[in-house]
Design a protein around this motif. Structure first.
Motif, short mmCIF file in Angstrom:
data_model
loop_
_atom_site.label_atom_id
_atom_site.label_comp_id
_atom_site.label_asym_id
_atom_site.label_seq_id
_atom_site.Cartn_x
_atom_site.Cartn_y
_atom_site.Cartn_z
N ILE A 442 -0.44 -14.76 -47.34
CA ILE A 442 0.83 -14.08 -47.24
C ILE A 442 1.57 -14.45 -45.88
O ILE A 442 0.94 -13.87 -44.91
CB ILE A 442 1.24 -13.00 -47.67
N ILE A 443 2.68 -15.08 -45.93
CA ILE A 443 3.79 -15.16 -44.67
C ILE A 443 4.95 -14.51 -44.98
O ILE A 443 5.59 -14.50 -45.75
CB ILE A 443 3.78 -16.60 -44.27
N LEU A 444 5.32 -13.75 -43.91
CA LEU A 444 6.58 -13.03 -43.79
C LEU A 444 7.37 -13.74 -42.52
O LEU A 444 6.93 -13.72 -41.49
CB LEU A 444 6.43 -11.32 -43.66
N ARG A 445 8.76 -13.96 -43.02
CA ARG A 445 9.64 -14.56 -42.18
C ARG A 445 10.93 -13.75 -41.85
O ARG A 445 11.44 -13.49 -42.96
CB ARG A 445 9.90 -15.89 -42.29
N LEU A 446 11.54 -13.58 -40.84
CA LEU A 446 12.79 -12.92 -40.46
C LEU A 446 13.53 -14.12 -39.84
O LEU A 446 13.26 -14.79 -39.23
CB LEU A 446 12.70 -11.71 -39.78
N ASP A 447 15.12 -14.06 -40.26
CA ASP A 447 15.87 -14.94 -39.69
C ASP A 447 16.09 -14.90 -38.12
O ASP A 447 16.44 -15.76 -37.23
CB ASP A 447 17.14 -15.15 -40.29
N ARG A 448 15.91 -13.66 -37.52
CA ARG A 448 16.21 -13.32 -36.33
C ARG A 448 15.12 -12.02 -35.93
O ARG A 448 14.36 -11.81 -36.72
CB ARG A 448 17.67 -12.78 -35.98
N ALA A 449 15.10 -12.16 -34.60
CA ALA A 449 14.28 -10.94 -33.96
C ALA A 449 15.04 -9.93 -33.55
O ALA A 449 14.54 -8.65 -33.58
CB ALA A 449 13.63 -11.46 -32.73
N ILE A 450 16.38 -10.06 -33.33
CA ILE A 450 17.20 -8.88 -32.78
C ILE A 450 18.38 -8.74 -33.72
O ILE A 450 19.00 -9.97 -33.95
CB ILE A 450 17.67 -9.07 -31.28
N TYR A 451 18.60 -7.81 -34.19
CA TYR A 451 20.03 -7.55 -35.23
C TYR A 451 20.79 -6.30 -34.45
O TYR A 451 20.34 -5.62 -33.91
CB TYR A 451 19.38 -7.15 -36.22
N ARG A 452 21.98 -6.45 -35.02
CA ARG A 452 23.14 -5.43 -34.65
C ARG A 452 23.25 -4.46 -35.98
O ARG A 452 23.09 -5.08 -37.17
CB ARG A 452 24.27 -6.03 -34.09
N ALA A 453 23.82 -3.37 -35.81
CA ALA A 453 24.06 -2.41 -36.77
C ALA A 453 25.04 -3.09 -37.53
O ALA A 453 25.99 -3.55 -37.31
CB ALA A 453 23.99 -0.89 -36.51
N TYR A 494 12.89 -14.76 -51.65
CA TYR A 494 14.01 -14.45 -50.56
C TYR A 494 14.77 -13.14 -50.87
O TYR A 494 14.94 -12.72 -52.16
CB TYR A 494 15.07 -15.61 -50.48
N TYR A 495 15.23 -12.22 -49.58
CA TYR A 495 15.98 -11.15 -50.09
C TYR A 495 16.88 -11.00 -48.83
O TYR A 495 16.58 -11.58 -47.62
CB TYR A 495 15.06 -9.88 -49.89
N LYS A 496 18.17 -10.62 -48.99
CA LYS A 496 18.96 -10.20 -47.97
C LYS A 496 19.38 -8.78 -47.98
O LYS A 496 19.75 -8.31 -48.96
CB LYS A 496 20.31 -11.22 -48.31
N LEU A 497 19.01 -8.13 -46.91
CA LEU A 497 19.21 -6.72 -46.59
C LEU A 497 20.15 -6.24 -45.61
O LEU A 497 20.18 -7.05 -44.45
CB LEU A 497 17.74 -6.35 -46.13
N ASP A 498 21.35 -5.68 -46.18
CA ASP A 498 22.40 -5.36 -45.26
C ASP A 498 22.01 -4.05 -44.30
O ASP A 498 21.81 -3.01 -44.98
CB ASP A 498 23.57 -5.08 -45.84
N LEU A 499 21.92 -3.99 -43.15
CA LEU A 499 21.74 -2.94 -42.20
C LEU A 499 22.87 -2.08 -42.13
O LEU A 499 23.77 -2.34 -41.74
CB LEU A 499 21.10 -3.62 -40.92
N PRO A 500 22.46 -0.81 -42.28
CA PRO A 500 23.59 0.17 -42.40
C PRO A 500 23.96 0.48 -40.83
O PRO A 500 23.06 0.15 -39.85
CB PRO A 500 23.24 1.63 -43.01
N ALA A 501 25.07 0.82 -40.44
CA ALA A 501 25.62 1.11 -39.29
C ALA A 501 24.89 2.07 -38.55
O ALA A 501 24.65 2.18 -37.35
CB ALA A 501 27.05 1.42 -39.30
N GLU A 502 23.98 3.00 -39.02
CA GLU A 502 23.66 4.20 -38.46
C GLU A 502 22.13 3.74 -37.95
O GLU A 502 21.30 4.49 -37.54
CB GLU A 502 23.60 5.44 -39.43
N VAL A 503 21.68 2.66 -38.57
CA VAL A 503 20.26 2.24 -38.24
C VAL A 503 20.15 1.60 -37.01
O VAL A 503 20.88 0.55 -36.67
CB VAL A 503 19.84 1.19 -39.29
N PHE A 504 19.36 1.97 -36.14
CA PHE A 504 19.27 1.41 -34.80
C PHE A 504 17.78 1.55 -34.38
O PHE A 504 17.00 2.31 -35.09
CB PHE A 504 20.02 2.04 -33.61
N GLY A 505 17.27 0.73 -33.24
CA GLY A 505 15.66 1.13 -32.69
C GLY A 505 15.03 -0.37 -33.32
O GLY A 505 15.43 -1.04 -33.91
N THR A 506 13.83 0.00 -33.21
CA THR A 506 12.60 -0.90 -33.63
C THR A 506 12.47 -0.42 -34.99
O THR A 506 11.94 0.47 -35.56
CB THR A 506 11.32 -0.80 -32.79
#
Length: 522
Positions: A442-453, A494-506
């Protein structure tokens, strides 16, 4: 995005393991676990779906760390049932310990400050006991004092060094206290080392500048030396001695140069490098050359400076990195190419790639790295293109938490690389890429490595297992924030996940499937 555990305490299942004494019917040799009941009422109105599952989230209350019992009550047409499970609530904090400077003389005042933050949400740990300790170079505890952290999680104290003290490294320690009688409340600790010794401030400053940032064997190092007093006057007619050495098991001198500075405090010199060097494993095979410059002014005051430069057999180094760390046979893989110079600076260059250990016919791919020295290409390796390496042991993940070990050969994929930049530098190398074992992968891909809240995280998964779904988890600091499954179509999901504003870090994203044999592939 639903977070299962949102407080700054981890909430982990814990079941006491039976000892050998229990299996034989004798009494346990250790103290039995004592659990506290964790009673939470959640009026969320959740109902189970057609598969009999329900995803219920709640915020863990402000509890003392320790062992608890979680009780879940269900009601249905068949009646009411209670389920209990032992859980452990952990409390963790991160401590930043700083001093006002790294070097002290006897009799000086040491300013110590500590900042304590909860590890999960980085909120300050307020109103907690924090002990600050100082040990001298012989292990004697010369200072200890406790203080309660402020509303911002800060505690600070001053330590006065005596005029006559033990010289050497002093160890400063900050301990966020534990509670007696509660073994689960482990103290958090941070350490810092400072040096206490007598020193004399330098009388003048010397600046050494070389013509290049790295060199090849047999090249010549051309360097300029400028020396000036701190009040601005140049150090003229000073004696200069330059010692050039290479490193094997220790630094070994191979050339010296002696001269004087001119009226403006300037001197030039050249050092011819040897034909051969010993590469260092910590330098990725590169070697080191050290220039030690000793300057003595007319008042017989001496200052010494040292500079080290990298010596490499290749002017450009290219690394190939598969997107998942390993190539997956039979699936399209993204491979990243990173080109750097021996001094670590990025190399914008053209990279040609061939399958195998030498260049044959047309290249498999031709890349152009950007200003950061990075590029990527796609590769679908076939099973017959891999070769076997050394046999090794690897763990196989199975349902139920079992991880039996299996032996098998390493799978290696060879690529020949040729790089050249606009300055005329060129290099050739052979890269070995590790491959996953043959079978389902299995292969897992993300569109970016760094995201903002608040950003959207695009997840793409591909698999050769032919299963209709794939599961993925989002984890932060060992805590599962989200568990979902994706429907597969033509071997991809494929799945689109919206990151909440309070999520930060690794954040860690895990994708996995469960085969009919009970094996879990990730």
């Amino acid at each position: 995005m639903r977070r299962r555990w949102r407080a700054a305490r981890s909430f982990m299942p814990a079941v006491p393991r039976p000892s050998a004494a229990r299996s034989t019917g004798s009494s346990p040799p250790h103290k039995p676990f004592r659990f506290r009941a964790l009673m939470l009422r959640c009026s969320c109105g959740r109902r189970t779906d057609s598969s009999g599952t329900a995803d219920v989230a709640f915020k863990v209350p402000e509890l003392a760390a320790g062992q608890y019992t979680l009780q879940v009550t269900t009601k249905s047409s068949l009646g009411q049932e209670k389920l209990e499970r032992a859980v452990q609530v952990k409390s963790g904090a991160k401590i930043l310990l700083v001093t006002d400077k790294p070097l002290y003389q006897p009799g000086q005042l040491m300013h110590i400050r500590a900042l304590a933050l909860r590890s999960f949400d980085l909120k300050p740990v307020a109103g907690s006991d924090l002990a600050l300790e100082v040990e001298d170079s012989k292990g004697n505890k010369v200072f200890k004092r406790s203080q309660r952290t402020s509303d911002f999680g800060v505690a600070s104290l001053d330590f006065q060094l005596a005029d006559e003290v033990n010289m050497g490294d002093y160890h400063v320690r900050a301990i966020l206290g534990s509670r007696e009688g509660d073994p689960a409340a482990q103290p958090q600790q941070a350490d810092k080392t400072v040096t206490v010794k007598k020193y004399v401030l330098p009388k003048f400053k010397s600046e050494l500048t070389a013509d290049k940032r790295f060199y090849l064997p047999r090249e010549t190092v051309h360097a300029d030396l400028q020396t000036d007093y701190f009040f601005g006057k140049p150090v003229s007619h000073a004696k200069v001695k330059v010692t050039a050495s290479t490193f094997d098991v220790q630094f070994k001198e191979f050339q010296t140069w002696e001269g004087q500075t001119d009226e403006s405090g300037h001197a030039k010199f050249a050092v011819k490098l040897p034909d051969y060097f010993v590469g260092q494993p910590l330098q990725k095979g590169d070697a080191l050359v050290k220039l030690e410059v000793k300057v003595t002014d007319t008042a017989d005051h001496t200052e010494t400076i040292s500079r080290s430069y990298t010596v490499s057999d290749q002017p450009i180094r290219v690394s190939l990195i598969p997107e998942g760390g390993r190539l997956v046979p039979g699936l399209e893989n993204r491979v990243y190419a990173a080109a750097i110079y021996p001094d670590g600076s990025p190399a914008a260059c053209t990279v040609d790639l061939w399958t195998g250990k030498q260049a044959k016919d047309n290249p498999l791919a031709t890349l152009r790295t950007n200003d950061a020295g990075l590029s990527e290409f796609k590769l679908t390796p076939k099973a017959e293109q891999f070769r076997q390496g050394q046999w090794e042991q690897h763990a196989v993940e199975m349902l139920g938490g079992q991880t039996p070990n299996a032996w098998g050969p390493k799978l290696l994929y060879d690529l020949f690389v040729q790089a050249r930049d606009d300055k005329g530098n060129s290099a050739r190398a052979t890269a070995e890429l590790n491959g996953d074992p043959f079978g389902e992968n299995i292969i897992l891909r993300l569109d970016r490595a760094i995201y903002r809240a608040g950003d959207s995280l695009q997840i793409e998964t591909r698999s050769s297992a032919g299963l209709p779904t794939v599961y993925f988890d989002v984890i932060k600091n060992g805590q599962t924030l989200l568990t979902k499954w994706i429907d597969f179509k033509d071997g991809a999901g494929y799945y689109k996940l919206d990151l909440p504003a309070e999520v930060f870090g690794t954040l860690e994203v895990h994708a996995y499937q469960m085969l009919s044999t009970g094996e879990i592939i990730r």
